[in-house]
Motif scaffolding. Structure first.
Motif, PDB file in Angstrom:
ATOM      1  N   ASP A   1       0.842  -1.195   0.000  1.00 15.91           N
ATOM      2  CA  ASP A   1       0.000   0.000   0.000  1.00 15.91           C
ATOM      3  C   ASP A   1       0.874   1.241   0.000  1.00 15.91           C
ATOM      4  O   ASP A   1       1.889   1.305   0.701  1.00 15.91           O
ATOM      5  CB  ASP A   1      -0.902   0.023   1.235  1.00 15.91           C
ATOM      6  N   ALA A   2       0.466   2.238  -0.759  1.00 12.58           N
ATOM      7  CA  ALA A   2       1.122   3.541  -0.765  1.00 12.58           C
ATOM      8  C   ALA A   2       0.039   4.613  -0.747  1.00 12.58           C
ATOM      9  O   ALA A   2      -0.808   4.659  -1.636  1.00 12.58           O
ATOM     10  CB  ALA A   2       2.008   3.699  -1.997  1.00 12.58           C
TER      11      ALA A   2
ATOM     12  N   LYS B   1      -2.620   3.838  -3.557  1.00 13.40           N
ATOM     13  CA  LYS B   1      -2.260   2.774  -4.497  1.00 13.40           C
ATOM     14  C   LYS B   1      -2.161   1.452  -3.740  1.00 13.40           C
ATOM     15  O   LYS B   1      -1.667   1.406  -2.607  1.00 13.40           O
ATOM     16  CB  LYS B   1      -0.928   3.083  -5.180  1.00 13.40           C
ATOM     17  N   LEU B   2      -2.639   0.396  -4.382  1.00 10.39           N
ATOM     18  CA  LEU B   2      -2.616  -0.926  -3.769  1.00 10.39           C
ATOM     19  C   LEU B   2      -2.148  -1.951  -4.801  1.00 10.39           C
ATOM     20  O   LEU B   2      -2.615  -1.950  -5.937  1.00 10.39           O
ATOM     21  CB  LEU B   2      -4.000  -1.293  -3.233  1.00 10.39           C
TER      22      LEU B   2
ATOM     23  N   ASP C   1      -5.487   2.044  -8.268  1.00 13.55           N
ATOM     24  CA  ASP C   1      -5.095   3.437  -8.054  1.00 13.55           C
ATOM     25  C   ASP C   1      -6.368   4.246  -7.833  1.00 13.55           C
ATOM     26  O   ASP C   1      -7.195   4.387  -8.737  1.00 13.55           O
ATOM     27  CB  ASP C   1      -4.323   3.955  -9.271  1.00 13.55           C
ATOM     28  N   GLN C   2      -6.529   4.751  -6.605  1.00 16.68           N
ATOM     29  CA  GLN C   2      -7.744   5.493  -6.266  1.00 16.68           C
ATOM     30  C   GLN C   2      -7.387   6.930  -5.894  1.00 16.68           C
ATOM     31  O   GLN C   2      -6.448   7.165  -5.120  1.00 16.68           O
ATOM     32  CB  GLN C   2      -8.471   4.822  -5.102  1.00 16.68           C
ATOM     33  N   ARG C   3      -8.151   7.884  -6.443  1.00 16.70           N
ATOM     34  CA  ARG C   3      -7.917   9.304  -6.189  1.00 16.70           C
ATOM     35  C   ARG C   3      -9.206   9.962  -5.713  1.00 16.70           C
ATOM     36  O   ARG C   3     -10.304   9.597  -6.135  1.00 16.70           O
ATOM     37  CB  ARG C   3      -7.416   9.998  -7.460  1.00 16.70           C
ATOM     38  N   GLU C   4      -9.018  10.958  -4.854  1.00 16.87           N
ATOM     39  CA  GLU C   4     -10.172  11.664  -4.298  1.00 16.87           C
ATOM     40  C   GLU C   4      -9.873  13.155  -4.202  1.00 16.87           C
ATOM     41  O   GLU C   4      -8.828  13.567  -3.694  1.00 16.87           O
ATOM     42  CB  GLU C   4     -10.516  11.126  -2.905  1.00 16.87           C
ATOM     43  N   TRP C   5     -10.791  13.968  -4.710  1.00 20.70           N
ATOM     44  CA  TRP C   5     -10.758  15.418  -4.562  1.00 20.70           C
ATOM     45  C   TRP C   5     -11.970  15.822  -3.715  1.00 20.70           C
ATOM     46  O   TRP C   5     -13.096  15.372  -3.970  1.00 20.70           O
ATOM     47  CB  TRP C   5     -10.837  16.114  -5.913  1.00 20.70           C
TER      48      TRP C   5
ATOM     49  N   ASP D   1      -8.932   3.396 -10.741  1.00 19.74           N
ATOM     50  CA  ASP D   1      -8.314   2.738 -11.895  1.00 19.74           C
ATOM     51  C   ASP D   1      -7.701   1.417 -11.450  1.00 19.74           C
ATOM     52  O   ASP D   1      -7.314   1.253 -10.290  1.00 19.74           O
ATOM     53  CB  ASP D   1      -7.226   3.622 -12.506  1.00 19.74           C
ATOM     54  N   ALA D   2      -7.610   0.478 -12.368  1.00 19.83           N
ATOM     55  CA  ALA D   2      -7.003  -0.825 -12.082  1.00 19.83           C
ATOM     56  C   ALA D   2      -6.477  -1.422 -13.378  1.00 19.83           C
ATOM     57  O   ALA D   2      -6.887  -1.028 -14.475  1.00 19.83           O
ATOM     58  CB  ALA D   2      -8.020  -1.762 -11.436  1.00 19.83           C
ATOM     59  N   ASP D   3      -5.554  -2.390 -13.261  1.00 23.49           N
ATOM     60  CA  ASP D   3      -5.012  -3.044 -14.445  1.00 23.49           C
ATOM     61  C   ASP D   3      -5.744  -4.347 -14.757  1.00 23.49           C
ATOM     62  O   ASP D   3      -5.196  -5.243 -15.380  1.00 23.49           O
ATOM     63  CB  ASP D   3      -3.512  -3.303 -14.270  1.00 23.49           C
TER      64      ASP D   3
END
Length: 393
Positions: free
Chosen positions: A10-11, A39-40, A60-64, A92-94
């Motif tokens: 995790d980051a 990020k995971l 990859d998760q982002r929040e505003w 997002d994910a791969d």
């Protein structure tokens, strides 16, 4: 099993700020803003563990987030407020054929409060407006709109006596997170939002002795009833990373909380505090009377739970101990012996030093290295150490 070969990295990063100000004696406002990125990376290799399937995924998760809170004091005893929050989430994910969801959520709350010498009351209405979009047509969970009222009252029967009675009524609307909807191979985009109606009555009695070792004693008791529709519950599968999110049609929750809080005068420059909490909760699945488990306790919710916290300090030093107890639970809807989970308990201890602009803490969790499982076949960490330091600039 007490050894697993799957691994998770995790980051996390976030930055936030807040601005608060007052204009005259009648208006007060606050602005908040935040950006977060998480990020995971999860990997499971059947060459190391034959009971698992191969998985190597990155998320990859982002929040505003931005909010504005405003309070207007119409009278010394009466104020009204308006708050607006706006939040954007992206995941997002791969994964192959991942839908790449985006959610825009607007929260608008209008509130009013009354503060009289022996009576306090609050009322509010929260509007939730959420919209989701995905790159794949038809892959989104859909737009949601809901209004949720709340009424809270507190009353002191006799002036000068430390006894307060309280009650509240709330309607709660909980949106599934993007993780709930899209974090697994297929996801559960058909997951419904959780809706709850909550009733609560309680009382607080305080005593402040003039002398002696006891400095302050407070007893709090609350009884509540919740009716939850489409309760969101996480159920583990054969892969502990990928849980299944499900709705329980109707859950009837009746419970009570009790707490005893005390402050002590050990003598000299020493100070000490203690807190004891107990929770009784019957959370029953009452969706269909024809179900064999109708009226049974829902998965992983204990009937009995409690905590004990003790703290002692002198000058810049503080020593704290906490004990957590979670009673018997069941890992499935049917409350049969095969689904019973044993109670578990842990002890944590922490010591800290606080200066004018710095704080250093050393904490040992699960002090006695208890072997326990919150979820069946998923052992929790044994004794482990945390070190932290903070500086205020």
């Amino acid at each position: 099993r007490f050894s697993h070969q799957d691994r998770q990295w995790d980051a996390s990063f976030f930055v936030q700020g807040s601005l608060r100000g007052r204009v005259g004696g009648r208006y007060e406002g606050m602005l908040n803003a935040k950006f977060a990125r998480d990020k995971l990376h999860y990997r499971s290799d059947p060459r190391l563990d034959v009971t698992t399937m191969y998985v190597d995924n990155r998320y990859d998760q982002r929040e505003w987030y931005a909010s504005s809170a405003n309070r207007f004091s119409l009278r010394d005893w009466w104020s009204v407020g308006l708050s607006v929050d706006y939040q954007v989430n992206a995941l997002d994910a791969d994964l192959v054929d991942f839908v790449y969801p985006r959610r825009h959520c607007l929260l608008v709350a209008v509130a009013t409060s009354v503060h009289l010498p022996r009576f306090k009351g609050q009322a509010s209405v929260l509007g939730t407006f959420a919209g989701e979009r995905t790159r794949v047509p038809g892959g989104a969970a859909g737009d949601k709109r809901e209004c949720s009222p709340t009424v809270v009252v507190s009353w002191q029967p006799r002036e000068g006596r430390e006894f307060h009675a309280r009650a509240f009524y709330k309607r709660i609307f909980r949106l599934p997170t993007l993780n709930d909807l899209y974090y697994t191979f297929i996801g559960n985009r058909l997951l419904n939002p959780e809706r709850a109606v909550q009733w609560n009555v309680g009382a607080t009695r305080g005593v402040t002795p003039a002398g002696g070792v006891l400095r302050r004693l407070e007893v709090q008791v609350d009884a509540y009833y919740n009716r939850v529709t489409d309760k969101i519950v996480a159920m583990p599968t054969s892969n502990q990373f990928r849980w299944t999110m499900v709705n329980l049609g109707v859950v009837d929750i009746r419970g009570a909380d009790a707490a005893v809080v005390a402050a002590w005068r050990p003598g000299g420059a020493w100070h000490a505090e203690s807190r004891l909490n107990y929770t009784f909760q019957r959370a029953r699945d009452v969706t269909r009377a024809s179900d064999s488990f109708h009226g049974d306790q829902i998965p992983y919710i204990p009937v009995h739970a409690g905590t004990l916290a003790l703290g002692v300090g002198r000058g810049a030093w503080d020593l704290n101990y906490s004990f957590i107890y979670t009673g018997q639970r069941f890992n499935a809807s049917a409350n049969i012996p095969e689904n019973r989970e044993k109670p578990w308990y842990t002890s944590d201890v922490a010591i800290s030093w606080s200066g004018r602009r710095a704080r250093v803490t050393a904490e040992v969790n699960n002090l006695f290295n208890q072997q326990y499982e919150v979820v069946r076949c998923y052992p929790m960490p044994g004794a482990h150490l945390y070190l932290s330091a903070s500086i205020t600039i």
